[in-house]
Enzyme design. Structure first.
Site, short mmCIF file in Angstrom:
data_model
loop_
_atom_site.label_atom_id
_atom_site.label_comp_id
_atom_site.label_asym_id
_atom_site.label_seq_id
_atom_site.Cartn_x
_atom_site.Cartn_y
_atom_site.Cartn_z
N ASP A 479 0.84 -1.20 0.00
CA ASP A 479 0.00 0.00 0.00
C ASP A 479 0.87 1.25 0.00
OD1 ASP A 479 -2.29 1.54 0.19
OD2 ASP A 479 -3.02 0.59 2.03
N ASP A 549 -10.70 2.06 -3.09
CA ASP A 549 -11.24 1.79 -1.76
C ASP A 549 -12.76 1.84 -1.76
OD1 ASP A 549 -8.90 1.31 -0.52
OD2 ASP A 549 -8.71 3.25 0.46
C1 DGJ Z 1 -5.78 1.93 1.92
C2 DGJ Z 1 -6.13 0.70 1.14
O1 DGJ Z 1 -6.60 1.04 -0.13
C3 DGJ Z 1 -7.14 -0.11 1.94
O2 DGJ Z 1 -7.56 -1.22 1.20
C4 DGJ Z 1 -6.51 -0.52 3.24
O3 DGJ Z 1 -5.43 -1.39 3.00
C5 DGJ Z 1 -6.04 0.72 4.00
N1 DGJ Z 1 -5.23 1.56 3.20
C6 DGJ Z 1 -5.29 0.32 5.24
O4 DGJ Z 1 -4.77 1.39 5.90
#
Ligand code: DGJ
Length: 744
Positions: A479, A549
């Site tokens: 990430d 997300d």
């Molecule tokens: C952003 C990501 O896109 C999410 O899926 C998740 O992993 C969060 N960060 C965790 O902090």
């Protein structure tokens, strides 16, 4: 595929059955003149009749010659300041502070296959017969520099891959202020520009606008390719549709700051270029050093946007993605992020994993919150040590237990970041990207590690390796949740600060490379707060990426539709999540959530232990269905049929290579009472094959399904006595149609 060179007139024609790309060397100035890029035309000994010249008021290079203005000559890699007044493809600052360059043709070579790019991701060949590469060497004698322009043509793809490399052959350093990967001058401006714009949770929204005189551009200056603009643009004719007409695609194999620019000049010539964003870029090139630009993959299609997309899907799935997972079936995963956020312990994780296993899910992914003291997003990034309060047996113990359940185990990292409360920050406060004597801005309470420094990358490798080497880890979600500010590296001199953003991305690629080398069987999924680094650069390392997300099925229709402009289904991370949806509060049927998520790398992101019995039953059915169809979804040809940006109905489909099987997704965002009749016309089938649609009595020839379509009218006999028959499904309804060839 061939590269023909006319030695006498110095003309170059790259062609295969689908495309032609032609340029030549200008007689007097020895610059490169662009002649044509588009549908394949017959080869001729000379294309000099394509040279367009008129005397126009201008500045000219040569006295007595009023047609020697570069402003009126279509070029391959233009410079500024010597009669061309448009934005250039390159610019330097030399030893006396001048920006003038004069790179003149010196030689060419044809290389079978496609050379790799040093330290940068790029498309590749598996056999040197698949492609040929033409390298043109140009020389600037005053600057004492070579410029090598590289053009690859594949035998069976409507693609030209371009990149440029600068070499300092002199005794003194000079600075590169701009080095595009490609530049093409098109002879007219009858185009619309299509690109993918967005923000966090609404990535890859398709934007189309008529181009007009002046400059229009997309870019990132955030240190990542970004949610805001994907490093991709297309020029399409106004009458080009999904399936017909001309379109040119430009896609940059890069994950950092980029620029995609379209400039229409006063004579309606359209210059398109793409490369590293020159804004705040300045690279010091010392004697004997080389600067390599990223690659731009240019597609020409006369089969509409879908034709362009299929070309990108094919090359990115099979000749950009690499390694162990490229062709393997991807596991169905469950990720605990939306199930627990930071609030979990081993018991909770194991209960989710066990239930998931019982329902056919193959991989459990532990997301953010397993390390340091990370109970919210204010702390611990950089302390890559297990939180023993949450996980008393550590990652090793947990991973062994998950493996013991018969599942694979995956883990989340955010390797490029640090929080101030960590050992890492306390030991190395100077390791963050920050400008001396200025505030260091935070993003999500975190700071960006200076990946321009090799020792930082090496240290993070060691921390990750400590976890990976002792645990059973089959998957990593990598990430990256904030962009760069106050960009500066204390490891570099004052005149190299313009290198930081690019060196940073090279550091990211280096860490990926080291991890892949040591752990070749780990499946990487890239992520950047959703899709902020969904770009071809990272697909070279991570064959799949978390698209957004936003897990709401209705929003995902747009996000996945836009993402599919360039990226194959095998790369698009898509999950079924809980309702009401956590991003928009919407309630959609679980069937629709799955029917959307199937068109990607399928998984779940919810607390599966909390589902009702009916939902659990459905999940079981969904996982066994996906296992049956995942070959088709991962490797088939994808067709967009109905556009969510234009209508309430959305549809897309995937067809197997042998056209014996297909799967169609149809989605209706809002229900409409007593509505018109609907049909979906399919694509890509064999007109002569007879197909059976699962669950329907009748059979249909491919030609019928493509020209008349599937009739969506409900069978009224089921609904006798009711007012109208179709709207039994409500808002956010969907249907899958599964087609199989049957004997006539
Ligand atoms: C952003 C990501 O896109 C999410 O899926 C998740 O992993 C969060 N960060 C965790 O902090």
């Amino acid at each position: 595929m061939t590269i023909k060179v006319n030695q006498l007139t110095k003309e170059f024609h790259l062609y295969n059955n689908q495309i032609s790309y032609i340029f030549r060397v200008l007689e007097k100035s020895n610059h490169l003149e662009h002649l044509y890029f588009g549908k394949r035309i017959k080869h001729r000994d000379s294309f000099s009749h394509l040279i367009e010249r008129e005397i126009r008021p201008s500045c000219n290079m040569f006295e007595g010659d009023h047609t020697s203005s570069l402003e009126h000559i279509k070029q391959e890699y233009p410079s500024f300041g010597t009669t061309d007044f448009r934005y250039p493809a390159h610019m330097v600052t030399n030893q006396i502070g001048s920006h003038i360059t004069n790179y003149q043709y010196q030689s060419y070579q044809i290389i079978p296959g496609k050379p790799a790019l040093e330290n940068l991701p790029a498309t590749y060949v598996e056999d040197s017969n698949e492609a040929n590469t033409l390298e043109i060497t140009l020389i600037d004698e005053v600057l004492q520099s070579k410029l090598i322009l590289s053009y690859t043509i594949y035998s069976k793809r409507n693609v030209i891959c371009r990149n440029a490399r600068f070499i300092n052959t002199g005794a003194e350093a000079f600075y590169i202020n701009n080095a595009m990967s490609t530049s093409v001058d098109f002879p007219d401006d009858e185009y619309e520009m299509l690109h993918l714009a967005g923000a966090w949770a609404r990535e890859a929204h398709v934007e189309v606008q008529k181009i007009s005189k002046g400059v229009q551009s997309i870019y990132s200056a955030r240190g990542a390719s970004s949610h805001t603009h994907n490093p991709f643009l297309a020029l399409k004719r106004p009458d080009t549709t999904e399936h017909t007409g001309e379109v040119y695609g430009f896609s940059l194999v890069y994950s950092g700051n980029f620029l995609g620019q379209v400039e229409v000049d006063t004579y309606s010539v359209t210059r398109v270029m793409m490369g590293i964003n020159p804004f705040q870029f300045k690279w010091k090139l010392n004697p004997n050093e080389t600067f390599q630009t990223p690659e731009c993959v240019m597609v020409y299609s006369n089969e509409g946007l879908n034709g362009m997309s299929q070309t990108y899907h094919d090359i990115y799935r099979t000749r950009l993605a690499r390694g162990y997972w490229r062709d393997r079936e991807r596991p169905i995963l469950i990720n605990n992020w939306e199930a627990t956020y930071f609030n979990f312990n081993e018991e909770k994780i194991l209960s989710i994993a066990k239930t998931a296993r019982d329902f056919g899910i193959e991989l459990f992914v532990l997301d953010d919150g397993w390390f340091g003291k990370r109970n919210d997003d204010t702390s611990s990034l950089g302390d890559w040590f297990e939180d023993k309060e949450k996980l008393p047996n550590g990652i090793q113990g947990l991973s062994e237990k998950i493996e013991g359940l018969g599942m694979k185990f995956g883990l989340w990292f955010e390797p490029e970041m640090v929080c101030k409360d960590t050992k890492l920050f306390q030991q190395h406060p100077d390791w963050i990207v920050a400008t001396p004597n200025r505030r260091a801005s935070h993003g999500r309470n975190q700071f960006v590690l200076d990946f321009a420094r090799n020792e930082v990358v090496d240290h993070i490798f060691t921390l990750m390796d400590n976890i990976l080497s002792k645990s059973q880890i089959s998957y990593i979600k990598w990430d990256m949740n904030r962009h760069m500010t106050e960009i500066y590296s204390t490891s570099l001199d004052f005149d190299q600060q313009g290198e930081v953003a690019h060196r940073y991305i090279l550091g990211v690629y280096r860490l990926y490379e080291r991890l892949i080398e040591k752990y070749p069987e780990i499946l990487f999924e890239s992520c950047a707060g959703g899709g902020a680094r969904f770009d071809p650069g990272l697909l070279y390392y991570a064959p799949q990426a978390w698209a957004s997300d936003d897990t709401d099925a209705a929003e995902r229709l747009k996000i996945q539709y836009g993402t599919s402009m360039v990226y194959p289904l095998s790369s698009i991370g898509s999950h079924v999540s809980a309702v009401p949806n956590h991003q928009v509060g919407r309630i959609t049927p679980i069937d629709t959530r799955a029917n959307v998520a199937y068109f990607g790398t399928f998984g779940y992101e919810l607390d599966i232990t909390n589902l009702s019995d009916e939902e659990k039953y459905k999940v079981k059915g969904q996982t066994s269905f996906f296992k049956e169809k995942r070959q088709l979804i991962q490797n088939g040809r994808f067709y967009r049929l109905l556009n969510p940006f234009e209508s309430n109905e959305v549809s897309w489909m995937v067809v197997s290579e042998d056209k014996k099987e297909a799967m169609v997704g149809y989605y209706k965002v809002l229900a409409k009472p007593n509505d018109k009749y609907y049909r979906i016309k399919l694509k890509g089938l064999d007109p002569d094959k007879l197909y059976k649609i699962e669950g329907k009595e009748t059979t249909h020839y491919g030609d019928e399904l493509m020209n008349i379509g599937i009739l969506l009218a409900e069978d009224y006999t089921d609904r006798a006595g009711e007012y109208w028959s179709r709207e039994k499904l409500g808002d956010f309804s969907s249907e899958l149609f599964l087609l199989k060839e049957v004997n006539a």
